[in-house]
Scaffold this motif. Structure first.
Motif, PDB file in Angstrom:
ATOM      1  N   PRO A 210      -5.419 -10.095   7.295  1.00  0.00           N
ATOM      2  CA  PRO A 210      -4.787 -10.390   8.591  1.00  0.00           C
ATOM      3  C   PRO A 210      -3.352  -9.863   8.632  1.00  0.00           C
ATOM      4  CG  PRO A 210      -4.871 -12.353   7.234  1.00  0.00           C
ATOM      5  CD  PRO A 210      -5.629 -11.294   6.490  1.00  0.00           C
ATOM      6  N   LEU A 211      -2.950  -9.402   9.798  1.00  0.00           N
ATOM      7  CA  LEU A 211      -1.592  -8.894   9.991  1.00  0.00           C
ATOM      8  C   LEU A 211      -0.673 -10.033  10.397  1.00  0.00           C
ATOM      9  CD1 LEU A 211      -2.347  -5.644  11.984  1.00  0.00           C
ATOM     10  CD2 LEU A 211      -1.799  -5.852   9.569  1.00  0.00           C
ATOM     11  N   PRO A 212       0.589  -9.954  10.022  1.00  0.00           N
ATOM     12  CA  PRO A 212       1.530 -10.976  10.466  1.00  0.00           C
ATOM     13  C   PRO A 212       1.657 -10.934  11.988  1.00  0.00           C
ATOM     14  CG  PRO A 212       2.577  -9.478   8.895  1.00  0.00           C
ATOM     15  CD  PRO A 212       1.207  -8.983   9.131  1.00  0.00           C
ATOM     16  N   PRO A 213       1.816 -12.079  12.630  1.00  0.00           N
ATOM     17  CA  PRO A 213       1.874 -12.091  14.096  1.00  0.00           C
ATOM     18  C   PRO A 213       3.118 -11.417  14.664  1.00  0.00           C
ATOM     19  CG  PRO A 213       2.229 -14.288  13.219  1.00  0.00           C
ATOM     20  CD  PRO A 213       1.864 -13.414  12.065  1.00  0.00           C
ATOM     21  N   ASP A 214       4.191 -11.355  13.901  1.00  0.00           N
ATOM     22  CA  ASP A 214       5.423 -10.755  14.417  1.00  0.00           C
ATOM     23  C   ASP A 214       5.630  -9.320  13.929  1.00  0.00           C
ATOM     24  OD1 ASP A 214       5.843 -11.436  11.785  1.00  0.00           O
ATOM     25  OD2 ASP A 214       7.944 -11.981  12.085  1.00  0.00           O
ATOM     26  N   LEU A 215       4.559  -8.658  13.511  1.00  0.00           N
ATOM     27  CA  LEU A 215       4.675  -7.300  12.964  1.00  0.00           C
ATOM     28  C   LEU A 215       5.192  -6.317  14.017  1.00  0.00           C
ATOM     29  CD1 LEU A 215       4.183  -5.419  10.577  1.00  0.00           C
ATOM     30  CD2 LEU A 215       1.891  -5.039  11.454  1.00  0.00           C
ATOM     31  N   ALA A 216       4.683  -6.376  15.225  1.00  0.00           N
ATOM     32  CA  ALA A 216       5.121  -5.448  16.278  1.00  0.00           C
ATOM     33  C   ALA A 216       6.593  -5.671  16.625  1.00  0.00           C
ATOM     34  CB  ALA A 216       4.260  -5.614  17.514  1.00  0.00           C
TER      35      ALA A 216
ATOM     36  N   LEU B 283       9.605  -2.971  16.152  1.00  0.00           N
ATOM     37  CA  LEU B 283      10.447  -2.597  17.283  1.00  0.00           C
ATOM     38  C   LEU B 283      11.930  -2.727  16.932  1.00  0.00           C
ATOM     39  CD1 LEU B 283      10.403  -1.766  20.292  1.00  0.00           C
ATOM     40  CD2 LEU B 283      10.586  -4.192  20.819  1.00  0.00           C
ATOM     41  N   VAL B 284      12.294  -3.812  16.271  1.00  0.00           N
ATOM     42  CA  VAL B 284      13.692  -4.022  15.873  1.00  0.00           C
ATOM     43  C   VAL B 284      14.122  -2.964  14.861  1.00  0.00           C
ATOM     44  CG1 VAL B 284      15.231  -5.606  14.638  1.00  0.00           C
ATOM     45  CG2 VAL B 284      13.677  -6.477  16.387  1.00  0.00           C
TER      46      VAL B 284
ATOM     47  N   GLY C  16      12.808   0.037  14.433  1.00  0.00           N
ATOM     48  CA  GLY C  16      12.879   1.333  15.106  1.00  0.00           C
ATOM     49  C   GLY C  16      14.133   1.470  15.942  1.00  0.00           C
ATOM     50  N   ALA C  17      14.518   0.405  16.639  1.00  0.00           N
ATOM     51  CA  ALA C  17      15.737   0.447  17.447  1.00  0.00           C
ATOM     52  C   ALA C  17      16.965   0.635  16.560  1.00  0.00           C
ATOM     53  CB  ALA C  17      15.870  -0.828  18.271  1.00  0.00           C
ATOM     54  N   ARG C  18      16.974  -0.021  15.410  1.00  0.00           N
ATOM     55  CA  ARG C  18      18.095   0.121  14.478  1.00  0.00           C
ATOM     56  C   ARG C  18      18.180   1.555  13.956  1.00  0.00           C
ATOM     57  NH1 ARG C  18      17.173  -3.264   9.636  1.00  0.00           N
ATOM     58  NH2 ARG C  18      17.040  -4.903  11.195  1.00  0.00           N
ATOM     59  N   LEU C  19      17.028   2.143  13.633  1.00  0.00           N
ATOM     60  CA  LEU C  19      17.028   3.517  13.145  1.00  0.00           C
ATOM     61  C   LEU C  19      17.508   4.494  14.212  1.00  0.00           C
ATOM     62  CD1 LEU C  19      13.706   3.619  11.103  1.00  0.00           C
ATOM     63  CD2 LEU C  19      16.030   3.682  10.222  1.00  0.00           C
TER      64      LEU C  19
END
Length: 82
Positions: A21-27, A31-32, A34-37
């Motif tokens: 299972p994937l963590p629920p806050d993965l997206a 996003l955070v 990617g925005a930082r990069l």
């Protein structure tokens, strides 16, 4: 008789494995990150552009004051020609 392929066996093992299972806050975390990069890349781009403009401006000021294209004055006075 064909020998078993190691890569094929590995792929079969991966496909048969249970899905984790994937963590629920993965997206949201992606996003955070990617925005930082993107912010860092824009800041680096801006810093390089400012540095380039400063270097070109300094080179222009030096060229106008030093006039490296003109011939240097002679070291000795010219002879009189008599």
């Amino acid at each position: 008789m064909k020998l078993p392929d190691r890569k094929e066996a590995e792929v079969r093992r991966l496909l048969e494995a249970p899905v984790l299972p994937l963590p629920p806050d993965l997206a949201e975390r992606a996003l955070v990150l990617g925005a930082r990069l993107v912010r860092r890349r824009r800041l680096l781009h801006l810093a390089v552009c400012v540095l380039l403009v400063a270097v070109l401006l300094g080179l222009g000021v030096w060229a106008l004051t030093a006039e490296p294209w003109s011939t240097p004055p002679p070291a000795t006075s010219p002879t009189r020609g008599w």
